[in-house]
Each structure stands twice: as structure tokens, then as C-alpha cells.
Design an enzyme around this catalytic site. Structure first.
Site, mmCIF file in Angstrom:
data_model
loop_
_atom_site.group_PDB
_atom_site.id
_atom_site.type_symbol
_atom_site.label_atom_id
_atom_site.label_comp_id
_atom_site.label_asym_id
_atom_site.label_seq_id
_atom_site.Cartn_x
_atom_site.Cartn_y
_atom_site.Cartn_z
ATOM 1 N N ASP A 210 5.292 -3.950 6.343
ATOM 2 C CA ASP A 210 5.093 -3.576 7.741
ATOM 3 C C ASP A 210 3.647 -3.862 8.129
ATOM 4 O OD1 ASP A 210 3.388 -0.881 7.579
ATOM 5 O OD2 ASP A 210 4.825 -0.896 5.929
ATOM 6 N N ASP A 212 1.523 -1.534 9.274
ATOM 7 C CA ASP A 212 0.860 -0.249 9.424
ATOM 8 C C ASP A 212 0.989 0.182 10.888
ATOM 9 O OD1 ASP A 212 -0.433 1.706 7.673
ATOM 10 O OD2 ASP A 212 -2.162 1.490 8.972
#
Length: 290
Positions: A210, A212
Site C-alpha cells: 500500500d 501508507d
């Protein structure tokens, strides 16, 4: 020349190694407690392999509760020479996209609730972690990843946070903009420091799940999306690991970067002042110099 024994510490979603011959889950007792799980041993292309699921099968350990010292000690007791750390991470860089791998070469350690050294009162030692990963081992991981068709980035700074929560937006922006970090995770520290104390070559392969929370188009971390990406990353990781024995070979020369001699001048406590009980606990990790 010695024998190569490859140890793989599997992160979230990676709970075994494909294609192992004579696989066996073995129990290893350590003076530092019980490791995360049994360790899976076997051979791959004629090279001994040892696999340890960092969180335990079924993911029973949080990043803070992982018994890092016991894990590294157990690998050392099984004669591991080279440790490949595979772990999930968030990315602070647009170009390091979910599904990509990053061969980490630096860390910023922001953990605070973990035992970080095998040494202390009774036997004091200080090792250098200026360059905490092994370039030779990282080279092999990069080649193996590329051969597996993985988008891989060589070099990056990993921010190790305590967790288990993900970053606030303010933290994420600070780590990315002010501190210059590339990826963020919760498990490579103190693992890398302990591997150096145990004179093990260590390479970190961070699998991006991802962006973050800093990314304006992605919002906060979505656990469901992370799990979906984890599944794909785990398949890639197993493919990468399967190529390492062929790259590293069964015979092993001393590490050209000195990882396997990290304790050479690290011990400060005078021999006659060393605590015998402490030395007994150090039999595996520091036996070469003690």
C-alpha cells in the site's frame, strides 16, 4: 569454504517454501525463549534451506510480540549462514507501487517495546550496523526477483515503527518528506541488528502492499486491499526464494563484507569479568569468538 545454509524469515502471507525436498518442521529450543513457530527444514537444488514464519503459522504474533532473539538464535543453531527477510511494507514513493519489491539497504528504527540485543550486563558488545544489510546477499535477491518477473527496486530506507496501528497522516508525511524514508514496516527491527550480532549475512526484501496514508489518491491504509496484495506478493516471494540456491550455490566463501565476522572486535567485557550464565546463553550466536 563452508556450506551455504539459507534461512528465510517469512513475513505476512508467506508461511512456507515451495519445492523443498525432505521437508520437516523441527522444534528448536533457545535460551531466549520459544521461536515464533517450528522451523521448516529441507533442501532445494542441493542447498539446505531453513524457513521460519515470523508471525507463526496462522499469524499469531503481533510485530511487537515476535520473539526476535529466539528466532535469530534458532536459525544460528540450525547452521544458517545467510538470512533473507521477507516482509510486507507500505510505500512512501509513487514509483514503489503495491506489488513491487524493494531491496532495503538502510533502516531507521522507531521501535521501543522490544529487546534489541543479545548482549548486556555480564557480556557487553557493540557491533556496527552502519551498513545493516549484506550487498552480496542483496545482489542475489535482486537477480532472483528480476528473474521471477517482479518489479524490484534496489536500495531504500525502511522506517521501522512499533505498531500495531498504521501511521497517522502527519507521521506518514514526516517520514516521507522530512526523513526521506522509502518504505515503512513493523518487523525488520531489531531483526537486522540481531542478525548482525549473530554474524549472519542479512538481506531485506520489502513487499509493497500500500501507499501508507500520505498518498492523496489512496486515502488511509485499507486492510482488505493489503490482504489482497499480500496474496499476490506471497506467490512472488516464493518464486524469488526458489531461485536463491542456484544463485548462492552450496559452497560458501567468507562474506566479502565481513558480516560473518561482525563480533571480531566487538566484545568489550574483559574475559575474566564475563558472566558464565550470560556466556552460556550466547553459545550459538557468539560461540565463534567466545
Amino acid at each position: 569454504m563452508g556450506k551455504t545454509v539459507i534461512g528465510v524469515i517469512g513475513g505476512s502471507g508467506v508461511y512456507d517454501i515451495d519445492g523443498l525436498e525432505n521437508p520437516e518442521w523441527v522444534t528448536v529450543d533457545t535460551p531466549w525463549g520459544t521461536p515464533s513457530d517450528q522451523l521448516l527444514t529441507g533442501t532445494l537444488d542441493g542447498v539446505t534451506m531453513v524457513f521460519l514464519p515470523r508471525h507463526g503459522r496462522g499469524h499469531v504474533h503481533s510485530p511487537s510480540s515476535v520473539p526476535y532473539r529466539a528466532n535469530i538464535d534458532a536459525l544460528k543453531r540450525l547452521s544458517v549462514t545467510d538470512v533473507i527477510s521477507v516482509s510486507a511494507c507500505g510505500s512512501f514513493r509513487e514509483e514503489m507501487a503495491p506489488g513491487d519489491f524493494v531491496i532495503v539497504d538502510q533502516f531507521i528504527d522507531r521501535t521501543f517495546a522490544r529487546e534489541k540485543s543479545f548482549f548486556g550486563p555480564g557480556c557487553v558488545a557493540h557491533v556496527s550496523v552502519a551498513h545493516p544489510t549484506c550487498p552480496r546477499l542483496s545482489d542475489a535477491c535482486e537477480v532472483a526477483a528480476k528473474a521471477s518477473g517482479i518489479a524490484v527496486h534496489r536500495g531504500g530506507t525502511y522506517l521501522a515503527m512499533e505498531g500495531p496501528q498504521f501511521s497517522t497522516l502527519a507521521e506518514s508525511k514526516m517520514y516521507r518528506e522530512s526523513w526521506g524514508c522509502d518504505v515503512i514496516g513493523m518487523t525488520n527491527m531489531p531483526e537486522a541488528k540481531l542478525a548482525r550480532e549473530a554474524e549472519l549475512c542479512y538481506a531485506s526484501v520489502a513487499m509493497v502492499t500500500d501507499y501508507d496514508s500520505w498518498h492523496p489518491d489512496h486515502g488511509e491504509v485499507d486492510v482488505a486491499q493489503i490482504i489482497a496484495t499480500l496474496t499476490g506478493n506471497a506467490d512472488k516471494a516464493r518464486s524469488m526464494v526458489s531461485r536463491l540456491p542456484g544463485l548462492l550455490g552450496s559452497e560458501r566463501a567468507p562474506c566479502p563484507h565481513g558480516c560473518d565476522r561482525a563480533l571480531e572486535f566487538a566484545m568489550l567485557t574483559a574475559p575474566d569479568k564475563r558472566d558464565p550464565d550470560v556466556l552460556a546463553k550466547l553459545d550459538a550466536v557468539a560461540g565463534r569468538v567466545l
